[in-house]
Design a protein around this motif. Structure first.
Motif, mmCIF file in Angstrom:
data_model
loop_
_atom_site.group_PDB
_atom_site.id
_atom_site.type_symbol
_atom_site.label_atom_id
_atom_site.label_comp_id
_atom_site.label_asym_id
_atom_site.label_seq_id
_atom_site.Cartn_x
_atom_site.Cartn_y
_atom_site.Cartn_z
ATOM 1 N N THR A 26 2.186 18.038 8.028
ATOM 2 C CA THR A 26 1.296 18.236 6.884
ATOM 3 C C THR A 26 0.083 19.041 7.312
ATOM 4 N N LYS A 27 -0.256 20.080 6.542
ATOM 5 C CA LYS A 27 -1.455 20.867 6.830
ATOM 6 C C LYS A 27 -2.540 20.478 5.836
ATOM 7 N N PHE A 28 -3.731 20.234 6.350
ATOM 8 C CA PHE A 28 -4.821 19.745 5.522
ATOM 9 C C PHE A 28 -5.666 20.907 5.005
ATOM 10 N N TRP A 29 -5.845 20.941 3.677
ATOM 11 C CA TRP A 29 -6.619 22.021 3.047
ATOM 12 C C TRP A 29 -8.113 21.725 3.049
ATOM 13 N N THR A 30 -8.471 20.458 3.329
ATOM 14 C CA THR A 30 -9.872 20.082 3.420
ATOM 15 C C THR A 30 -9.996 18.896 4.371
ATOM 16 N N ASP A 31 -11.208 18.617 4.828
ATOM 17 C CA ASP A 31 -11.435 17.431 5.655
ATOM 18 C C ASP A 31 -11.154 16.180 4.817
ATOM 19 N N CYS A 32 -10.491 15.195 5.413
ATOM 20 C CA CYS A 32 -10.215 13.971 4.658
ATOM 21 C C CYS A 32 -10.094 12.778 5.601
ATOM 22 N N LEU A 33 -10.186 11.591 5.010
ATOM 23 C CA LEU A 33 -9.962 10.333 5.720
ATOM 24 C C LEU A 33 -8.603 9.798 5.324
ATOM 25 N N ASN A 34 -7.803 9.441 6.318
ATOM 26 C CA ASN A 34 -6.451 8.957 6.054
ATOM 27 C C ASN A 34 -6.280 7.516 6.521
ATOM 28 N N VAL A 35 -5.585 6.746 5.700
ATOM 29 C CA VAL A 35 -5.134 5.411 6.107
ATOM 30 C C VAL A 35 -3.657 5.309 5.752
ATOM 31 N N GLU A 36 -2.914 4.571 6.560
ATOM 32 C CA GLU A 36 -1.500 4.397 6.273
ATOM 33 C C GLU A 36 -1.303 3.227 5.309
ATOM 34 N N MET A 37 -0.157 3.228 4.657
ATOM 35 C CA MET A 37 0.093 2.241 3.608
ATOM 36 C C MET A 37 -0.019 0.804 4.127
ATOM 37 N N TRP A 38 0.398 0.562 5.362
ATOM 38 C CA TRP A 38 0.354 -0.805 5.893
ATOM 39 C C TRP A 38 -1.074 -1.318 6.073
ATOM 40 N N GLN A 39 -2.059 -0.412 6.070
ATOM 41 C CA GLN A 39 -3.456 -0.817 6.228
ATOM 42 C C GLN A 39 -4.112 -1.206 4.906
ATOM 43 N N LEU A 40 -3.452 -0.927 3.792
ATOM 44 C CA LEU A 40 -4.038 -1.178 2.478
ATOM 45 C C LEU A 40 -3.992 -2.661 2.103
ATOM 46 N N ILE A 41 -4.756 -2.999 1.069
ATOM 47 C CA ILE A 41 -4.717 -4.348 0.516
ATOM 48 C C ILE A 41 -3.470 -4.464 -0.351
ATOM 49 N N PRO A 42 -2.634 -5.483 -0.156
ATOM 50 C CA PRO A 42 -1.424 -5.631 -0.975
ATOM 51 C C PRO A 42 -1.764 -5.725 -2.462
ATOM 52 N N LEU A 43 -0.814 -5.337 -3.288
ATOM 53 C CA LEU A 43 -1.073 -5.313 -4.723
ATOM 54 C C LEU A 43 -1.331 -6.700 -5.304
ATOM 55 N N SER A 44 -0.662 -7.716 -4.768
ATOM 56 C CA SER A 44 -0.906 -9.070 -5.295
ATOM 57 C C SER A 44 -2.372 -9.458 -5.106
ATOM 58 N N GLU A 45 -2.944 -9.111 -3.963
ATOM 59 C CA GLU A 45 -4.356 -9.402 -3.714
ATOM 60 C C GLU A 45 -5.255 -8.439 -4.481
ATOM 61 N N THR A 46 -4.816 -7.196 -4.617
ATOM 62 C CA THR A 46 -5.589 -6.214 -5.379
ATOM 63 C C THR A 46 -5.788 -6.683 -6.809
ATOM 64 N N VAL A 47 -4.730 -7.202 -7.420
ATOM 65 C CA VAL A 47 -4.822 -7.707 -8.792
ATOM 66 C C VAL A 47 -5.867 -8.821 -8.875
ATOM 67 N N ASP A 48 -5.828 -9.765 -7.947
ATOM 68 C CA ASP A 48 -6.782 -10.877 -7.972
ATOM 69 C C ASP A 48 -8.215 -10.392 -7.769
ATOM 70 N N ILE A 49 -8.401 -9.405 -6.890
ATOM 71 C CA ILE A 49 -9.750 -8.852 -6.659
ATOM 72 C C ILE A 49 -10.244 -8.149 -7.916
ATOM 73 N N PHE A 50 -9.382 -7.314 -8.504
ATOM 74 C CA PHE A 50 -9.776 -6.543 -9.685
ATOM 75 C C PHE A 50 -10.044 -7.445 -10.888
ATOM 76 N N LYS A 51 -9.389 -8.609 -10.942
ATOM 77 C CA LYS A 51 -9.613 -9.547 -12.051
ATOM 78 C C LYS A 51 -10.773 -10.493 -11.778
ATOM 79 N N GLY A 52 -11.353 -10.421 -10.586
ATOM 80 C CA GLY A 52 -12.473 -11.281 -10.244
ATOM 81 C C GLY A 52 -12.069 -12.677 -9.838
ATOM 82 N N LEU A 53 -10.788 -12.881 -9.494
ATOM 83 C CA LEU A 53 -10.312 -14.206 -9.096
ATOM 84 C C LEU A 53 -10.596 -14.492 -7.626
#
Length: 231
Positions: free
Chosen positions: A165-192
């Motif tokens: 992959t060639k980068f057209w601009t400077d960017c910050l990258n994280v891999e998918m395994w580093q993200l917050i899982p969707l089940s937890e994302t839903v609870d965070i976004f709902k304020g639970l």
């Protein structure tokens, strides 16, 4: 290594009204002067936002669009702010796939969380028809602070040695395994809940490889995530 995210939500059939609305929204947007793909970037970004709205509605996440706000895209009922980042992909997500946020506005664009979406397109369709994206994948989220702490910076015109992959601009990258899982994302976004159950892990192997490439003058100097001497 703490691989906290191994799943994603797939919308197998994107509703026609989302394509039409994305095209309408994009036609009413200015083209960002730093945009690499110009008008095409707008319509892809708009489709990503609409996928995010579709997903939030399905999970009863209450949101207010603030799409003209340059600091974030949505404010949630609990006060959190969200910015949606959309990638154009030819393949289904894998846990080692990168998710990116450009650095040119990183000091200005400061949402509480980034939500990452991948649009999967037909590999044989080389047109710019928005409907070439047959599936959408919501892959996870990450807080601004975590992205700032663990994101791997790639610089303009560099090539990622892992996937070419060639980068057209400077960017910050994280891999998918580093993200917050969707089940937890839903609870965070709902304020639970106030945040994820675990912190994002640094991609130690990539940091070490990048340090080695910088030392050998293959890459330019840049600030990298801090790892312990014992790691």
């Amino acid at each position: 290594m703490n691989k906290r995210n191994t799943t994603y939500t797939r919308i197998t059939k994107i509703p026609e009204e989302l394509y039409s609305e994305a095209e309408f929204r994009a036609n009413n947007l200015p083209i960002h002067k730093k945009s690499h793909r110009k008008g095409e970037a707008n319509v892809i970004g708009c489709l990503g936002e609409l996928i995010a709205e579709y997903w939030m509605k399905r999970h009863d996440i209450l949101y207010c669009p603030e799409l003209e706000n340059t600091k974030y895209d949505y404010k949630l009922k609990n006060g959190l702010t969200i910015d949606v980042k959309t990638k154009d992909r030819r393949y289904k997500p894998r846990i080692d796939f990168d998710n990116s946020a450009p650095l040119y506005n990183h000091s200005h664009q400061k949402p509480d969380y980034f939500l990452f979406i991948s649009l999967e397109r037909d590999k044989s369709d080389l047109s710019k028809n928005l409907r070439r994206f047959h599936s959408a994948h919501i892959v996870g989220s990450i807080s601004y602070e975590e992205l700032d702490r663990i994101g791997i910076p790639f610089l303009e015109n560099e090539e990622d040695w892992r996937n070419r992959t060639k980068f057209w601009t400077d960017c910050l990258n994280v891999e998918m395994w580093q993200l917050i899982p969707l089940s937890e994302t839903v609870d965070i976004f709902k304020g639970l809940t106030d945040g994820p159950s675990s912190q994002a892990a640094i991609n130690i192997n990539i940091v070490k490889e990048m340090k080695n490439r910088i030392y050998n003058k293959q890459l330019r100097e840049r600030k990298l995530p801090v790892i312990s001497v014992f790691q």
